[in-house]
Motif scaffolding. Structure first.
Motif, PDB file in Angstrom:
ATOM      1  N   VAL A  71       0.857  -1.184   0.000  1.00  0.00           N
ATOM      2  CA  VAL A  71       0.000   0.000   0.000  1.00  0.00           C
ATOM      3  C   VAL A  71       0.893   1.234   0.000  1.00  0.00           C
ATOM      4  O   VAL A  71       1.998   1.224   0.552  1.00  0.00           O
ATOM      5  CB  VAL A  71      -0.980  -0.029   1.196  1.00  0.00           C
ATOM      6  CG1 VAL A  71      -0.267  -0.237   2.512  1.00  0.00           C
ATOM      7  CG2 VAL A  71      -1.821   1.240   1.272  1.00  0.00           C
ATOM      8  N   ILE A  72       0.382   2.279  -0.643  1.00  0.00           N
ATOM      9  CA  ILE A  72       1.138   3.535  -0.718  1.00  0.00           C
ATOM     10  C   ILE A  72       0.292   4.644  -0.081  1.00  0.00           C
ATOM     11  O   ILE A  72      -0.862   4.844  -0.452  1.00  0.00           O
ATOM     12  CB  ILE A  72       1.449   3.923  -2.186  1.00  0.00           C
ATOM     13  CG1 ILE A  72       2.352   2.865  -2.807  1.00  0.00           C
ATOM     14  CG2 ILE A  72       2.158   5.288  -2.262  1.00  0.00           C
ATOM     15  CD1 ILE A  72       1.693   2.020  -3.819  1.00  0.00           C
ATOM     16  N   GLY A  73       0.877   5.327   0.882  1.00  0.00           N
ATOM     17  CA  GLY A  73       0.190   6.457   1.510  1.00  0.00           C
ATOM     18  C   GLY A  73       1.073   7.681   1.388  1.00  0.00           C
ATOM     19  O   GLY A  73       2.302   7.569   1.357  1.00  0.00           O
ATOM     20  N   SER A  74       0.458   8.883   1.311  1.00  0.00           N
ATOM     21  CA  SER A  74       1.311  10.046   1.067  1.00  0.00           C
ATOM     22  C   SER A  74       0.751  11.333   1.660  1.00  0.00           C
ATOM     23  O   SER A  74      -0.453  11.471   1.888  1.00  0.00           O
ATOM     24  CB  SER A  74       1.485  10.230  -0.438  1.00  0.00           C
ATOM     25  OG  SER A  74       0.234  10.444  -1.043  1.00  0.00           O
ATOM     26  N   THR A  75       1.662  12.251   1.886  1.00  0.00           N
ATOM     27  CA  THR A  75       1.311  13.651   2.134  1.00  0.00           C
ATOM     28  C   THR A  75       2.062  14.444   1.074  1.00  0.00           C
ATOM     29  O   THR A  75       2.743  13.846   0.224  1.00  0.00           O
ATOM     30  CB  THR A  75       1.792  14.102   3.531  1.00  0.00           C
ATOM     31  OG1 THR A  75       3.218  14.001   3.554  1.00  0.00           O
ATOM     32  CG2 THR A  75       1.211  13.236   4.635  1.00  0.00           C
ATOM     33  N   ASP A  76       1.974  15.761   1.133  1.00  0.00           N
ATOM     34  CA  ASP A  76       2.691  16.558   0.131  1.00  0.00           C
ATOM     35  C   ASP A  76       4.198  16.394   0.257  1.00  0.00           C
ATOM     36  O   ASP A  76       4.947  16.538  -0.702  1.00  0.00           O
ATOM     37  CB  ASP A  76       2.353  18.047   0.304  1.00  0.00           C
ATOM     38  CG  ASP A  76       0.911  18.310  -0.089  1.00  0.00           C
ATOM     39  OD1 ASP A  76       0.337  17.436  -0.783  1.00  0.00           O
ATOM     40  OD2 ASP A  76       0.356  19.350   0.314  1.00  0.00           O
ATOM     41  N   GLU A  77       4.627  16.099   1.470  1.00  0.00           N
ATOM     42  CA  GLU A  77       6.053  16.053   1.760  1.00  0.00           C
ATOM     43  C   GLU A  77       6.649  14.655   1.649  1.00  0.00           C
ATOM     44  O   GLU A  77       7.818  14.497   1.314  1.00  0.00           O
ATOM     45  CB  GLU A  77       6.306  16.533   3.208  1.00  0.00           C
ATOM     46  CG  GLU A  77       5.754  17.897   3.511  1.00  0.00           C
ATOM     47  CD  GLU A  77       6.728  18.968   3.081  1.00  0.00           C
ATOM     48  OE1 GLU A  77       7.808  19.006   3.669  1.00  0.00           O
ATOM     49  OE2 GLU A  77       6.412  19.729   2.135  1.00  0.00           O
ATOM     50  N   THR A  78       5.852  13.673   1.979  1.00  0.00           N
ATOM     51  CA  THR A  78       6.394  12.330   2.181  1.00  0.00           C
ATOM     52  C   THR A  78       5.499  11.269   1.547  1.00  0.00           C
ATOM     53  O   THR A  78       4.271  11.373   1.592  1.00  0.00           O
ATOM     54  CB  THR A  78       6.504  12.038   3.700  1.00  0.00           C
ATOM     55  OG1 THR A  78       7.260  13.076   4.296  1.00  0.00           O
ATOM     56  CG2 THR A  78       7.170  10.698   3.967  1.00  0.00           C
ATOM     57  N   VAL A  79       6.147  10.267   0.974  1.00  0.00           N
ATOM     58  CA  VAL A  79       5.399   9.112   0.460  1.00  0.00           C
ATOM     59  C   VAL A  79       5.949   7.860   1.124  1.00  0.00           C
ATOM     60  O   VAL A  79       7.174   7.714   1.269  1.00  0.00           O
ATOM     61  CB  VAL A  79       5.532   8.976  -1.075  1.00  0.00           C
ATOM     62  CG1 VAL A  79       4.721   7.793  -1.578  1.00  0.00           C
ATOM     63  CG2 VAL A  79       5.083  10.241  -1.769  1.00  0.00           C
ATOM     64  N   VAL A  80       5.047   6.984   1.525  1.00  0.00           N
ATOM     65  CA  VAL A  80       5.476   5.746   2.175  1.00  0.00           C
ATOM     66  C   VAL A  80       4.892   4.556   1.409  1.00  0.00           C
ATOM     67  O   VAL A  80       3.708   4.542   1.070  1.00  0.00           O
ATOM     68  CB  VAL A  80       4.989   5.705   3.639  1.00  0.00           C
ATOM     69  CG1 VAL A  80       5.401   4.391   4.289  1.00  0.00           C
ATOM     70  CG2 VAL A  80       5.548   6.878   4.417  1.00  0.00           C
ATOM     71  N   ILE A  81       5.749   3.615   1.133  1.00  0.00           N
ATOM     72  CA  ILE A  81       5.299   2.364   0.499  1.00  0.00           C
ATOM     73  C   ILE A  81       5.601   1.255   1.495  1.00  0.00           C
ATOM     74  O   ILE A  81       6.739   1.122   1.953  1.00  0.00           O
ATOM     75  CB  ILE A  81       6.084   2.054  -0.798  1.00  0.00           C
ATOM     76  CG1 ILE A  81       6.044   3.245  -1.753  1.00  0.00           C
ATOM     77  CG2 ILE A  81       5.543   0.805  -1.477  1.00  0.00           C
ATOM     78  CD1 ILE A  81       6.909   3.060  -2.997  1.00  0.00           C
ATOM     79  N   THR A  82       4.615   0.462   1.817  1.00  0.00           N
ATOM     80  CA  THR A  82       4.904  -0.616   2.756  1.00  0.00           C
ATOM     81  C   THR A  82       3.892  -1.751   2.630  1.00  0.00           C
ATOM     82  O   THR A  82       2.895  -1.630   1.907  1.00  0.00           O
ATOM     83  CB  THR A  82       4.978  -0.071   4.201  1.00  0.00           C
ATOM     84  OG1 THR A  82       5.590  -1.051   5.030  1.00  0.00           O
ATOM     85  CG2 THR A  82       3.602   0.261   4.741  1.00  0.00           C
ATOM     86  N   SER A  83       4.151  -2.831   3.344  1.00  0.00           N
ATOM     87  CA  SER A  83       3.322  -4.019   3.178  1.00  0.00           C
ATOM     88  C   SER A  83       1.927  -3.832   3.763  1.00  0.00           C
ATOM     89  O   SER A  83       0.942  -4.281   3.191  1.00  0.00           O
ATOM     90  CB  SER A  83       3.981  -5.218   3.860  1.00  0.00           C
ATOM     91  OG  SER A  83       5.242  -5.449   3.308  1.00  0.00           O
TER      92      SER A  83
END
Lengths: 368, 543
Positions: free
Chosen positions: A317-329
């Motif tokens: 799953v990918i979650g994000s804000t304007d500053e940061t993107v996180v990809i994780t299980s």
């Protein structure tokens, strides 16, 4: 199942973020280890962007061996950072005597060398170090590349974090891209080299699941490039295919999916780019993967992406804000470090998709 | 009595006849194509007593019987057709364990003993059957569901270039091809292997061609069929079904006059060309079609008179076979405008790896497939000494070739196809799957098709009369009466059904190892219960 994670941000982040990201996914841990690659470095490394950094764990003897080789090659030490450790017998960790991150100056003879020549020198030196240190298991060289450091150790990820003081935020040790995994490939021996993420010449990959085409990938890759070594984990194949595609063949990233999960023949026949896709399917048949896997990778230019095998039997799953993107299980990890984000914009990619995050934190969804 | 004469105890098969059950209907003698049995009479002595007290009388009678011929021409091959047609179970052939027939034929005629079929020595134990699919996906990589998942079962036929050799350029971040490249066809990983019209009856060959077309057009199984050396009917050459056929050229070049003359009228390209250098059942020996099988239509298709048709053991070239084959490759590629893949078929041999290595290094990229034919393949006619004592099993040689390609880093560039006893125990899917895991892109099968059609022969001396032109089931004969025993539609239907079943069975093997595309070279999926086989094939030993 292993849990994997990547954080990419416009700002420098401390690795505690990666530990937090992985902690809530702890049921996937088995105390086999923790590993992370930090790219686009800040803090004490920020001023040395163009100089190669050696990431190594070794014994006293290993240190000697490495120093001698580096001196022989003509490298000059510019800066060395050793993390402050917090030994405690209660911690579950198999430590090495030394953990080194050395910033080195290229040999004088390379003053006017082309980037390619320098890159070749770095890979040759890393392979030489690895070979020399392997003989009596005197040490492990994880990466030797500008603007990249790698830390790997065997044990409980939480305790490894405690040992290296990674839970305490500090501006000295930070990066804009951190990839991490809290478990290594437990199908095979627990060895440090088998821990994801794997790094080669600016490319980083980490994956979960099992590469069922490991055997044929490995036999094919062994002949493709000198840096395709080790194969302690079946997931190294994903990195080597990515490197081969982009660095050796110089093909753009969007062909990665066409190599690892080629479309079925009948679907290719209905495409405008039928001819080229068929040739890729034929020519690189031995680089196909057949899952189940999710792959997260970083490119030398800082692009981070994720994709799955064609049956998509592993979550991401990918979650994000304007500053940061996180990809994780698992989404729990993202909730931990990006609680303020709009979760309705979370992306759960499908089996034919590559989700790409560029340096402006723009998320693109490429369909194969 | 002369002890040197051929006796019943010398024969391969002895007829077991029960005159009490026989009604003298004559069906067995009419059905036996070999004239191995005939109606005859025997004198019988019988003691009878008719009165109220024993008054034995001796009665001599002449009774009709069915008798076995003891002859080196008309001898029983054990085909069992007499038993099949007998309404009363009065007759059957029984194998003679003490036979010395071939030895006697050699000593009477001064000729080598010829027959059809396959190797009859050491055929009980196969390496194939000592290999298991031992890597079953479980927790970390779940098995697939053979019914629910989709599988891609296609294999390349044609020369595959490594990425550096593909002429590419980049336009707006997309790769584009600059030139035409060697043709590659994606086909089902099983080819119906090269059996010629001539070796087979026209009806049998036609049934195979019908099954091939049906499998492609109705069953979604893109199988291809190889013509064998002997051309094919002009009607088929001119039809759109030609695209399912692989044309074969061998050292006799039989049938090629017609093929070349028909080229302007072809509406489709053939699926490929195979240059046959050797075959597994009689390596080093050329094809042999005896005059008795060269019927009128065979003469027309092949463009030959009624005579023994011998393909030379090798392709005739001025300097070397290598050179003549290369010329053949170039001319066949050119003949079909470089649009049809051209492959080579050789006997598995100690030298196969050298040949394959050479082809892999060939700079012209003209070899579109390496067909490796092992011992245990069948043949229409051969000298028994070739059938039993020459040849090389395919499995280890296939593995050697694959690993030789791996060593060069060129695996997959010339697709490997293996044959020679595929489906010998009746299960083609298992054999094909194991060969693929060991490095084959696909397999080809011939003899099994005949067995599905009704061939009664086996590898223990049964029938093996393909060379006689008197095939008792109409498969390997041109005899107008015998060929009518074969029901074309039924044979085609049986072959179609068999492939539909095989397709399901291959999926039943792909599913447990968790793969939805063919596991070419996935030797980690195999284990062997025989340590020497495991060692040779570089797979895991299991016990």
């Amino acid at each position: 199942m292993c849990r994997i994670g990547a954080i990419k941000s416009k700002n420098y982040m401390h690795p505690s973020k990666a530990l937090l990201l992985m902690r809530s996914q702890q049921k996937g841990h088995d105390n086999s280890g923790f590993a992370m690659v930090m790219q686009d470095l800040g803090g004490i490394f920020e001023d040395y962007k163009d100089l190669p950094i050696l990431s190594m764990a070794c014994t006293d003897e290993g240190l000697n061996i490495a120093d001698n080789i580096l001196a022989e090659e003509g490298f000059l030490r510019v800066m060395q950072w050793c993390p402050e450790t917090n030994p405690d017998p209660k911690l579950i960790i198999e430590t090495m005597p030394h953990y080194l991150f050395q910033v080195l100056q290229y040999p004088k003879a390379f003053k006017y060398a082309t980037p390619e020549e320098k890159e070749d020198l770095l890979i040759n030196t890393r392979l030489r170090l690895r070979k020399a240190l392997e003989v009596d298991e005197e040490g492990y060289v994880y990466s030797f590349w500008p603007d990249v450091i790698t830390l790997k150790e065997i044990g409980d990820p939480k305790d490894i974090g405690t040992y290296f003081g990674l839970w305490k935020e500090s501006k000295d040790f930070a990066a804009k891209i951190i990839t991490a995994q809290c478990r290594q490939n437990t199908n095979y021996d627990i060895v440090r080299y088998a821990a994801h993420p794997f790094f080669l010449q600016g490319y980083t990959s980490l994956a979960n699941g099992e590469n069922t085409f490991y055997e044929k990938n490995k036999l094919f890759q062994k002949k493709l490039y000198k840096g395709y070594v080790g194969f302690e984990s079946d997931s190294q194949c994903f990195l080597y295919t990515l490197h081969y595609l982009n660095k050796v063949l110089k093909w753009p990233l969007h062909y990665y999916k066409h190599i690892i999960t080629p479309l079925p023949y009948d679907e290719i026949l209905n495409r405008k780019d039928e001819k080229i896709l068929l040739k890729i399917k034929e020519s690189l048949a031995h680089l196909e993967i057949n899952g189940p896997n999710t792959i997260i990778s970083t490119m030398p230019d800082g692009t981070v992406f994720t994709c799955c095998d064609s049956k998509k039997l592993r979550p991401v799953v990918i979650g994000s804000t304007d500053e940061t993107v996180v990809i994780t299980s698992e989404v729990t990890g993202i909730n931990e470090i990006l609680p303020e984000r709009n979760w309705e914009e979370d992306i759960y990619p499908h089996e034919r998709e590559t989700v790409v995050i560029n340096n402006d934190m723009k998320i693109e969804r490429w369909q194969q | 009595m002369k002890v040197n004469e051929l006796g019943k105890d010398d024969l391969l098969w002895q007829i077991e006849y029960n005159s009490d059950r026989c009604t003298f209907c004559g069906k067995c003698t009419a059905a036996c194509p070999f004239d191995a049995i005939e109606a005859s009479v025997e004198k019988r002595r019988k003691v009878i007593s008719e009165g109220p007290t024993p008054t034995p009388k001796i009665n001599f009678q002449t009774v009709p019987v069915i008798k076995q011929n003891i002859d080196i021409q008309n001898f029983c091959r054990g085909c069992g057709i007499c038993e099949k047609v007998c309404p009363n179970e009065a007759i059957r052939p029984v194998k003679n364990p003490d036979e010395r027939f071939a030895m006697k034929v050699r000593s009477y005629t001064g000729n080598s003993f010829t027959r059809g079929g396959r190797n009859n020595l050491n055929t009980n134990e196969r390496a194939f059957d000592k290999i298991q699919i031992g890597r079953i996906s479980q927790m970390t990589d779940p098995s697939l569901d053979a019914q629910r998942h989709t599988f891609e079962m296609l294999a390349p036929f044609g020369r595959i270039l490594p990425p550096q050799q593909i002429p590419l350029h980049m336009v707006d971040g997309k790769l584009e091809l600059e030139d035409n490249l060697p043709p590659v066809r994606w086909i089902y990983p099983i080819i119906i292997g090269d059996m010629s019209i001539g070796a087979l009856s026209g009806r049998m060959w036609e049934a195979l061609a019908i099954a091939t077309a049906y499998l492609n057009e109705e069953a979604g199984i893109p199988i291809r069929m190889c013509s064998g050396e002997g051309g094919m009917p002009v009607r088929l050459l001119k039809s759109r079904y030609l695209k399912y056929m692989i044309l074969q050229i061998a050292s006799g070049h039989f049938g090629w006059n017609r093929i070349i003359n028909t080229m302007p009228d072809m509406v489709e390209d053939p699926a490929g060309i195979i240059i046959k250098i050797g075959q597994g059942a009689k390596p080093g020996d050329g094809g042999l079609l005896q005059a008795k099988k060269v019927a009128q239509h065979i003469q027309e298709i092949r463009g030959v008179p009624k005579t023994d048709l011998l393909s030379p053991p090798n392709h005739q070239g001025l300097y070397s076979i290598e050179e003549s084959v290369q010329k053949m490759f170039l001319s066949l590629n050119a003949a079909f405008k470089f649009k049809v893949p051209v492959a080579i078929k050789v006997s598995a041999s100690v030298t196969s790896v050298s040949v394959y290595n050479n082809l892999l290094r060939d700079p012209y990229n003209i070899v579109g497939g390496f067909f490796l034919d092992g011992i245990y393949g069948g043949t229409g006619a051969a000298h028994e000494i070739s059938l039993n004592h020459t040849g090389h099993p395919v499995l280890s040689k296939l593995r050697d070739c694959y690993l030789a390609a791996v060593h060069q880093g060129k695996q997959g560039q010339i697709p490997l196809w293996a044959a020679g006893g595929m489906g010998m125990t009746g299960n083609l899917a298992a054999d094909a799957f194991k060969a693929i895991c060991l490095g084959a892109n696909g397999v080809f099968t011939g003899k099994l098709m005949l067995q599905i059609a009704g061939c009664v022969g086996n590898d223990h001396g049964k029938c093996n009369a393909c060379n006689t032109g008197l095939c008792p089931v109409g498969i390997c004969t041109q005899n107008p009466v015998l060929v009518k025993r074969l029901d074309i539609d039924k044979v085609a239907e049986n072959i179609v059904n068999y492939f539909i079943a095989t397709d399901q069975e291959i999926k039943k093997l792909m599913a447990p190892i968790g793969n939805s595309s063919l596991p070419v070279g996935r030797s980690d999926a195999l284990v062997s219960i025989d340590s020497s086989i495991a060692e040779k094939l570089q797979i895991q030993y299991a016990c």
